[in-house]
Structure formats: structure tokens, C-alpha cells
Enzyme design. Structure first.
Site, PDB file in Angstrom:
ATOM      1  N   ILE A  82       9.778 -20.959   2.624  1.00  0.00           N
ATOM      2  CA  ILE A  82      10.484 -19.725   2.267  1.00  0.00           C
ATOM      3  C   ILE A  82      10.765 -18.875   3.510  1.00  0.00           C
ATOM      4  O   ILE A  82      11.817 -18.244   3.621  1.00  0.00           O
ATOM      5  CB  ILE A  82       9.675 -18.939   1.212  1.00  0.00           C
ATOM      6  CG1 ILE A  82       9.759 -19.670  -0.138  1.00  0.00           C
ATOM      7  CG2 ILE A  82      10.190 -17.503   1.057  1.00  0.00           C
ATOM      8  CD1 ILE A  82       8.872 -19.094  -1.218  1.00  0.00           C
ATOM      9  N   GLY A  83       9.842 -18.863   4.466  1.00  0.00           N
ATOM     10  CA  GLY A  83      10.045 -18.076   5.677  1.00  0.00           C
ATOM     11  C   GLY A  83      11.248 -18.540   6.469  1.00  0.00           C
ATOM     12  O   GLY A  83      12.069 -17.722   6.918  1.00  0.00           O
ATOM     13  N   TYR A  95      -7.779 -17.822  -2.420  1.00  0.00           N
ATOM     14  CA  TYR A  95      -6.333 -17.648  -2.245  1.00  0.00           C
ATOM     15  C   TYR A  95      -5.843 -16.465  -3.083  1.00  0.00           C
ATOM     16  O   TYR A  95      -5.088 -15.606  -2.593  1.00  0.00           O
ATOM     17  CB  TYR A  95      -5.591 -18.925  -2.653  1.00  0.00           C
ATOM     18  CG  TYR A  95      -4.081 -18.782  -2.586  1.00  0.00           C
ATOM     19  CD1 TYR A  95      -3.416 -18.829  -1.367  1.00  0.00           C
ATOM     20  CD2 TYR A  95      -3.319 -18.596  -3.741  1.00  0.00           C
ATOM     21  CE1 TYR A  95      -2.038 -18.677  -1.292  1.00  0.00           C
ATOM     22  CE2 TYR A  95      -1.941 -18.440  -3.681  1.00  0.00           C
ATOM     23  CZ  TYR A  95      -1.313 -18.490  -2.461  1.00  0.00           C
ATOM     24  OH  TYR A  95       0.054 -18.331  -2.396  1.00  0.00           O
TER      25      TYR A  95
END
Length: 269
Positions: free
Chosen positions: A20-21, A172
């Protein structure tokens, strides 16, 4: 999705070398933004920038590589100093870099549980250090790429490093809840977004299949558009604003988390 012009904007995207980055960096640059491409190493950041030039037709002058391994907070500080020196004004910071917590409890050289540090503490420190650049002109904003899994989490105040009882999913989720809570910090206008379940390295935490990273990135990019009015602390599920977990908007939780984070990063914000 509407295509808007970002040609006067400067945006730093963490974890911009894949998933996504990378897609967020591409879509921002295609709209004309100057993108500061963060990678774990200088080589990673340069490779991502080179790929954007070669495959997406981005002008090399629009891209600038920055490096910091988020498992070393000292590297985050060094990168932040360089960003402020080279870009005294920053329009948007996209806190996207993330990792799945490992199977076994793992502690960084800074003494923090690794997912908590990479996914939250490093971004907390980076945001605090970039505050002068983000607030030098009105309209600066932070977009935290979070997760719907923050709803399953609790912050273990007595044991944030999860040394006593460790589960990778809980670790997480805690890191994502902390990142979501941090968006309500009053110092810089910030929002958090769950970009959907996407085909990235984190997919195994969620499902067997997902949307493309480009689709997830589109939701992040939309929040970078200055025409998108944002409310500090707001949470988006893809492009829809929804209520986050109750803890994420509690003033007491925000203050408590900031105090904890300041202690853990050794920064007096």
C-alpha cells in the site's frame, strides 16, 4: 475515483517500498505531489523511486528517498532531522510502514516489543519530530494507516511490551489500536484509515484473499487531498467515516498513551 491535483503538496510516505505504501506514493506522485519515499535502507528507497520513474512515468525530481530502520529509533530521529532540514514545510505525513508481529516475542535494541515499535512508537516519534514542519502552515495533516483489528485490541498498560503473555495477533492489534488512538492527539491534525483487506504482506493476518494494494492506497490518497475536510481523530473504514473503538477517542486514553510513548521513545514531547 476523482483525480485531483496535488502539484504543490509535499508528502512523506513511510514504508513506501512495497504494498500500500508504494501504491500510495505512486498515486500521489501521479497527481503531481512531491513524494518523500521512505524505505528501511537508502537502497530500498532508491529502488522504489527508480521503479516509479521507470514504470509509472513519474518525474525523478518529484521523488526523494529517505531511510530509517524503524527497529532503531535513533535512525527515525536522524531521518526526521533530515526531513525538517530539507523540507521545513510538509503538507502530509502518511504513517504506513507496518509489520506483522512475529510468532515469538521479539524485542528491539531499544527494548520494545518489535511490532509495537515499528507500527506505533516509531511513527509516534517521527510525527512528534515533524510537528514543526507539519504545522508551519495551516492544513498540515497526518494519515495513519491503521486496521480494523484495532477493535479487537486492548493496550496492556502494565505490560505494553507483552513480555508476560504474548500472542502475535494481540501484539499486532495493540499496535494498531495505539496508532488509532494517536490520531486524536491535539498537536497535529490526524486521521486513521483501515484501507480494506488487501493483497499485501499482512494479508495472512486477515484472510486468504483481498483487494489490490492500489485499491487500498486509493483510500489513503483520498485523505491526503486538501479538499477532503478531516476532523482530528476521525477513523475511516476505506472511504467511509465510522466510529473507531471507544478507547480511541477517550481523552484519558490519549494522554495516557502519549505519556507511555514519550517514556518508551525517550522523547519529551
Amino acid at each position: 475515483m476523482s483525480v485531483f491535483d496535488l502539484s504543490s503538496r509535499i508528502v512523506l510516505v513511510t514504508g513506501a517500498t512495497s504494498g500500500i505504501g508504494y501504491e500510495t506514493a505512486r498515486q500521489l506522485a501521479e497527481r503531481g505531489a512531491t513524494v518523500l519515499v521512505h524505505g528501511r535502507t537508502s537502497e530500498d528507497a532508491q529502488a522504489a523511486a527508480d521503479k516509479l520513474v521507470a514504470t509509472a512515468g513519474i518525474e525523478a525530481a518529484q521523488l526523494c528517498g529517505f531511510a530509517a530502520d524503524f527497529t532503531h529509533l535513533e535512525e527515525v530521529e536522524t531521518m526526521a532531522r533530515r526531513v525538517v532540514a530539507e523540507h521545513p514545510h510538509l503538507d502530509v505525513l502518511v504513517n504506513n510502514a507496518g509489520m506483522a508481529a512475529p510468532e515469538r516475542h521479539t524485542v528491539t535494541a531499544d527494548g520494545n516489543e518489535i511490532a509495537f515499535q515499528v507500527n506505533f512508537l516509531a511513527h509516534y516519534l517521527l510525527t512528534c519530530l515533524l510537528e514543526p514542519a507539519l504545522t508551519s502552515e495551516p492544513g498540515g495533516r497526518v494519515v495513519n494507516v491503521s486496521s480494523s483489528l484495532h477493535r479487537t485490541a486492548s493496550i496492556q498498560w502494565s505490560d505494553p511490551q507483552r513480555a508476560r503473555r504474548y500472542s502475535r495477533l494481540a501484539a499486532y492489534a495493540q499496535s494498531q489500536l495505539a496508532l488509532t488512538v494517536f490520531a486524536a492527539d491535539p498537536r497535529v491534525t490526524a486521521v486513521s484509515v483501515h484501507p480494506g483487506i488487501c493483497e499485501t504482506e499482512l494479508l495472512s493476518l486477515y484472510a486468504n484473499s483481498g483487494a489490490s494494494a492500489a485499491e487500498g492506497a486509493a483510500h489513503v490518497v483520498g485523505l491526503c487531498d486538501p479538499a477532503t475536510e478531516i476532523v482530528n481523530g476521525a477513523y475511516y473504514d476505506r472511504d467511509e467515516r465510522v466510529d473507531p473503538a471507544p478507547a480511541a477517542t477517550e481523552d484519558r486514553t490519549v494522554k495516557r498513551l502519549n505519556k507511555l510513548a514519550d517514556q518508551l521513545v525517550g522523547h519529551n514531547a
